[in-house]
Design an enzyme around this catalytic site. Structure first.
Site, PDB file in Angstrom:
ATOM      1  N   TYR A 157       6.989  -9.952   6.872  1.00 36.04           N
ATOM      2  CA  TYR A 157       6.855  -8.507   7.056  1.00 36.04           C
ATOM      3  C   TYR A 157       7.460  -8.109   8.403  1.00 36.04           C
ATOM      4  CZ  TYR A 157       3.729  -7.919   3.081  1.00 36.04           C
ATOM      5  OH  TYR A 157       3.211  -7.862   1.812  1.00 36.04           O
ATOM      6  N   ASP A 166       0.817  -1.217   0.000  1.00 35.39           N
ATOM      7  CA  ASP A 166       0.000   0.000   0.000  1.00 35.39           C
ATOM      8  C   ASP A 166       0.853   1.270   0.000  1.00 35.39           C
ATOM      9  OD1 ASP A 166      -2.588  -0.907  -0.071  1.00 35.39           O
ATOM     10  OD2 ASP A 166      -2.720  -1.204   2.091  1.00 35.39           O
TER      11      ASP A 166
END
Lengths: 244, 244
Positions: B110, B52
């Site tokens: 992540y 994003d």
């Protein structure tokens, strides 16, 4: 009238340095605009140092006179509501009326960060990325020659009457791929930290002998020193005053 | 036709995420423009993940087909001459023709960075600044319930047919004021890491019991999980493939 001493932290990436300029956005102008918004006074602040475009500050000091009644310990919080997020007010204290953030400094400390590993996108605005492997021991050997009271004319840009300064400390601290240079002095000539850093880098690369530093100092000739390290690796790290 | 696998690092601050969009500047578009400049080919690359806006990548993988003859081990250096300094090509290798950077991932990891100390101007685009003191032990207690194969429908934005994923690892590592959350899985739902992070933060604040996590997972109800942590603390940290 009260005299306030305010400490700031700022990321200098998007500013044309500290000092107000007619065309460009500077830290001083941005801080004065925030003070105007909160204090409703047009105030000209006195900064401890004129940092260049792209140079950062982990602890910057400024002082200003005000009629505003906001308690000193609430000034930082109030100003932060009006400052952009790359400038933060840290602490504010009331000082005596003849205090001046620039003229009363006892010492200032700068930090310079070199990345001696792979280029790191997250650090691109916060260090100097140097590819050649640097020999830290050689840099430390060179560093000790800068300590003490010397004429630093070889390590400045431009000219000035008095070029004698006292360096209290010049430490080189390795942290993984990063090499941190800390330098404290009673005052600094224009670009002095960046030229000393560029000179230490040459020593670290093996292109200049550490033992040559005393000759370069003695020569008072900018051409003998190393290159001027770029601004983005430089941080004003600390400012000390006698009573605050 | 060769199939190339390229690893990148990027600072997502100034991009509207990875994927090409009609109006906004994205990482994919910027990389494809650099490839066009160097390879003289209009190539559409396959990225491993749709990060994003504001999300970063320490190691991002993409693959693309090319007729260009540049040796794979010289591609990264060549592309870096055409990429902006917030995107760096790291390594490029030639892969078999049916390899696809998105569909062939075995796992992705992540990292999420929380700053639990004072607001830091230099980290403003690179972490989530959380004021309430977080209890790391409680967060670790909660973390272990996420590990394994679960339906993560409570921890996603939007909807999707298949919401079962396998989390291989969820580590919480403190480093001074910074709390690093590392999470590896075979795949991630939209906003999954950011919602798990927001939930762990609630646990760390003492507003949610660690023991409630299994119930929240079981409920398959987004409203029971914590807030969605902001994008700037999130980094794609690693991507693994079977053979590369």
């Amino acid at each position: 009238m009260r005299n306030l001493l305010l400490y700031l932290q700022y990321d200098g990436t998007y500013y044309h340095g500290w000092q107000i300029q007619p065309e460009d956005v500077t830290v001083q102008q941005t801080v004065e605009a925030a003070i105007f918004k909160i204090f409703k006074e047009e105030i000209s602040v006195a900064g401890c140092s004129r940092t260049d475009a792209g140079v950062h500050a982990k602890k910057y000091a400024l002082s200003f006179f005000t009629d505003c009644k906001i308690p000193a310990d609430r000034v930082a919080v109030a100003l932060n509501t009006a400052l952009p997020c790359d400038i933060r007010a840290l602490v504010c204290v009331e000082v005596c009326e003849n205090f001046h953030a620039r003229f009363d400094t006892v010492s200032k400390t700068y930090q310079y960060i070199i990345n001696n590993g792979n280029f790191d996108v997250f650090m691109r605005n916060y260090c100097w990325s140097v590819k050649n492997k640097l020999d830290i021991q050689k840099m430390k050997d060179a560093a000790k020659f800068f300590i003490g009271k010397h004429d630093f004319k070889s390590f400045m840009t431009g000219d000035k009457d008095s070029t004698v300064r006292t360096v209290f400390l010049l430490d080189i601290v390795q942290n993984g791929d990063f090499i941190n240079i800390f330098i404290s002095a009673d005052g600094f000539l224009y670009n002095m930290v960046r030229i000393i850093t560029g000179t230490l880098k040459r020593v670290g690369e093996g292109k200049l002998d550490a033992d040559k530093i005393p000759e370069i100092i003695k020569a008072r000739d900018r051409r003998l020193a190393g290159e001027t390290a770029p601004p983005q690796g430089l941080y004003l790290y600390d400012v000390k005053y006698e009573n605050y």
